[in-house]
Enzyme design. Structure first.
Site, mmCIF file in Angstrom:
data_model
loop_
_atom_site.group_PDB
_atom_site.id
_atom_site.type_symbol
_atom_site.label_atom_id
_atom_site.label_comp_id
_atom_site.label_asym_id
_atom_site.label_seq_id
_atom_site.Cartn_x
_atom_site.Cartn_y
_atom_site.Cartn_z
ATOM 1 N N SER A 78 29.528 -41.917 -16.041
ATOM 2 C CA SER A 78 30.132 -41.682 -14.711
ATOM 3 C C SER A 78 30.873 -42.884 -14.136
ATOM 4 O O SER A 78 31.594 -42.733 -13.143
ATOM 5 C CB SER A 78 29.061 -41.250 -13.718
ATOM 6 O OG SER A 78 28.628 -39.953 -13.999
ATOM 7 N N LYS A 81 34.483 -42.460 -13.659
ATOM 8 C CA LYS A 81 35.019 -41.679 -12.527
ATOM 9 C C LYS A 81 35.776 -42.568 -11.532
ATOM 10 O O LYS A 81 36.630 -42.092 -10.794
ATOM 11 C CB LYS A 81 33.871 -40.932 -11.835
ATOM 12 C CG LYS A 81 33.203 -39.895 -12.752
ATOM 13 C CD LYS A 81 31.924 -39.330 -12.152
ATOM 14 C CE LYS A 81 31.257 -38.337 -13.098
ATOM 15 N NZ LYS A 81 29.946 -37.856 -12.583
ATOM 16 N N TYR A 205 37.325 -34.355 -18.990
ATOM 17 C CA TYR A 205 36.141 -34.939 -18.333
ATOM 18 C C TYR A 205 35.150 -35.518 -19.360
ATOM 19 O O TYR A 205 34.717 -36.664 -19.247
ATOM 20 C CB TYR A 205 35.475 -33.859 -17.464
ATOM 21 C CG TYR A 205 34.163 -34.285 -16.877
ATOM 22 C CD1 TYR A 205 34.118 -35.127 -15.766
ATOM 23 C CD2 TYR A 205 32.951 -33.877 -17.446
ATOM 24 C CE1 TYR A 205 32.909 -35.540 -15.235
ATOM 25 C CE2 TYR A 205 31.747 -34.279 -16.923
ATOM 26 C CZ TYR A 205 31.732 -35.121 -15.819
ATOM 27 O OH TYR A 205 30.528 -35.542 -15.310
ATOM 28 N N TYR A 257 24.995 -41.461 -6.102
ATOM 29 C CA TYR A 257 24.490 -40.114 -5.784
ATOM 30 C C TYR A 257 23.471 -40.184 -4.651
ATOM 31 O O TYR A 257 23.688 -40.900 -3.679
ATOM 32 C CB TYR A 257 23.934 -39.443 -7.055
ATOM 33 C CG TYR A 257 24.886 -39.629 -8.202
ATOM 34 C CD1 TYR A 257 26.108 -38.965 -8.200
ATOM 35 C CD2 TYR A 257 24.618 -40.513 -9.234
ATOM 36 C CE1 TYR A 257 27.025 -39.167 -9.212
ATOM 37 C CE2 TYR A 257 25.530 -40.722 -10.248
ATOM 38 C CZ TYR A 257 26.733 -40.044 -10.230
ATOM 39 O OH TYR A 257 27.630 -40.258 -11.219
ATOM 40 N N VAL A 275 24.941 -42.488 -16.448
ATOM 41 C CA VAL A 275 23.662 -42.178 -17.111
ATOM 42 C C VAL A 275 23.483 -42.913 -18.432
ATOM 43 O O VAL A 275 22.397 -42.871 -19.013
ATOM 44 C CB VAL A 275 23.418 -40.666 -17.354
ATOM 45 C CG1 VAL A 275 23.050 -39.948 -16.086
ATOM 46 C CG2 VAL A 275 24.578 -40.018 -18.056
HETATM 47 O O1 DON Z 1 28.576 -34.987 -16.838
HETATM 48 C C1 DON Z 1 27.585 -35.653 -17.032
HETATM 49 O O2 DON Z 1 26.462 -35.254 -16.761
HETATM 50 C C2 DON Z 1 27.771 -37.055 -17.610
HETATM 51 N N1 DON Z 1 28.920 -37.083 -18.460
HETATM 52 C C3 DON Z 1 27.954 -38.079 -16.537
HETATM 53 C C4 DON Z 1 26.811 -38.140 -15.566
HETATM 54 C C5 DON Z 1 26.519 -39.487 -15.066
HETATM 55 O O3 DON Z 1 26.830 -40.513 -15.656
HETATM 56 C C6 DON Z 1 25.704 -39.558 -13.828
HETATM 57 N N2 DON Z 1 25.408 -40.947 -13.505
HETATM 58 N N3 DON Z 1 24.446 -41.503 -13.205
#
Ligand code: DON
Length: 323
Positions: A78, A81, A205, A257, A275
């Site tokens: 993420s 982003k 994405y 978040y 993540v």
């Molecule tokens: O879409 C997802 O769930 C992952 N590609 C990215 C989520 C993420 O990194 C949330 N961050 N803490």
């Protein structure tokens, strides 16, 4: 070790012995390596060694301070982003905000709950739904392959490093198991809030989330946000001063978040987590920094990474709320 144990009196813009501080934080956290839970809902991420900790700080004056696994590439997830939002703002300007909000969500990064109430307009560009909407904007006028290429080149340009690439195994792994993201994207498409087919948007994405970078590369790529929109190492103006300030504001309020308030309270810096266990944080006017430790806390943010940044902000006095 308690954060207070690391306090010292030097809290100006110039920090005495920053390398010493970074080393000290690394050594203070070494006994805790492996704490937290590695993300396993993306199968490819579940294989990552949890005993990793990297720290990299790049000052606006070009000074580089590093420790631990700072030169090992990991999945930025993420954190990407921030870069896609920057690209989308460059292409669409303020029209981006017709498609995605600017408010903290107070819910998990992959939550679908608010999306129905708010008729397919995601709360902010950093939750998954918001970043999917941003991918849709980046796709405008492009094939998915072109849009992915544009994102990779943009990140290479920010970090001034052409070695940066997507890990195709991670992208494939997420494509195969991204049921929630398909649900979010289909929901938004159902509300008429995506212009492109769901598989195209998610292709973009998943690929930008699968960018692999080191802490050192990541810290360099965030430097424009620490230096009023201009990368002082390359001399490239990336965005206006106002836009850099606004992206930082979004990182501070939405970058972690439903853990954003806690991160602001403890660290006090604009930051964006992923993540994969990485966090990019920005001390405006001072430095850009990246940490990586794969074990996550209950909000899906790096446990030791947050702690490392808390210690760093405390030792340097860099919190945007004052030393
Ligand atoms: O879409 C997802 O769930 C992952 N590609 C990215 C989520 C993420 O990194 C949330 N961050 N803490």
């Amino acid at each position: 070790m308690d954060v207070a144990d690391l306090a010292n009196g030097d809290r100006g813009a110039h920090v005495e012995d920053l390398q010493g501080i970074v080393d000290e934080i690394y050594h203070a956290l070494t006994p805790r390596l492996g704490e937290g839970k590695v993300a396993d809902y993306i199968p490819q991420l579940a294989h990552v060694d949890p005993h990793k900790l990297g720290i990299a700080v790049v000052g606006v004056d070009g000074g580089v301070y590093k420790a631990g696994d700072c030169d090992e590439a990991f999945s930025i997830q993420s954190i990407s982003k921030v870069f896609t939002l920057t690209l989308a703002l460059g292409k669409h300007g303020e029209n981006v905000w017709k498609r995605v909000g600017r408010e903290p969500s107070g819910s998990a990064f992959n939550s679908i709950v608010q999306l129905e109430h708010e008729e397919g307009k995601p709360r902010n560009p950093f939750i998954n739904a918001g970043a999917i909407a941003v991918s849709d904007l980046v796709l405008a006028g492009h094939t998915p392959r072109e849009a992915i290429g544009e994102i990779v080149r943009f990140v290479q340009y920010l970090a001034d490093d052409e070695q940066i690439a997507i890990d195709p195994a991670v992208a494939k792994s997420e494509l195969a198991t991204g049921y929630r993201n398909f649900a979010l994207a289909n929901f938004m498409r159902g509300f008429g809030k995506l212009d492109h087919p769901v598989d195209h948007v998610l292709g973009v994405y998943f690929h930008h989330c699968a960018l692999a970078m080191t802490c050192a590369q990541l810290a360099r790529s965030g430097l424009f946000l620490a230096a009023a929109g201009r990368n002082p190492l390359t001399g490239h103006t990336v965005v206006s001063r106002q836009r850099a300030r606004r992206i930082n504001a979004l990182m501070l309020t939405c970058g972690h978040y439903d853990g954003s308030g806690d991160f602001a309270y403890r660290v006090g810096l604009p930051g964006k987590s992923g993540v994969g266990g990485g966090i990019l944080a920005v001390a405006p006017g001072k430095a850009s920094m990246a940490v990586w430790s794969p074990g996550l806390n209950h909000n899906g943010n790096s446990l030791l990474g947050s702690l490392a940044l808390e210690m760093l902000a405390h030792r340097t006095g860099w919190s945007v709320f004052g030393p």
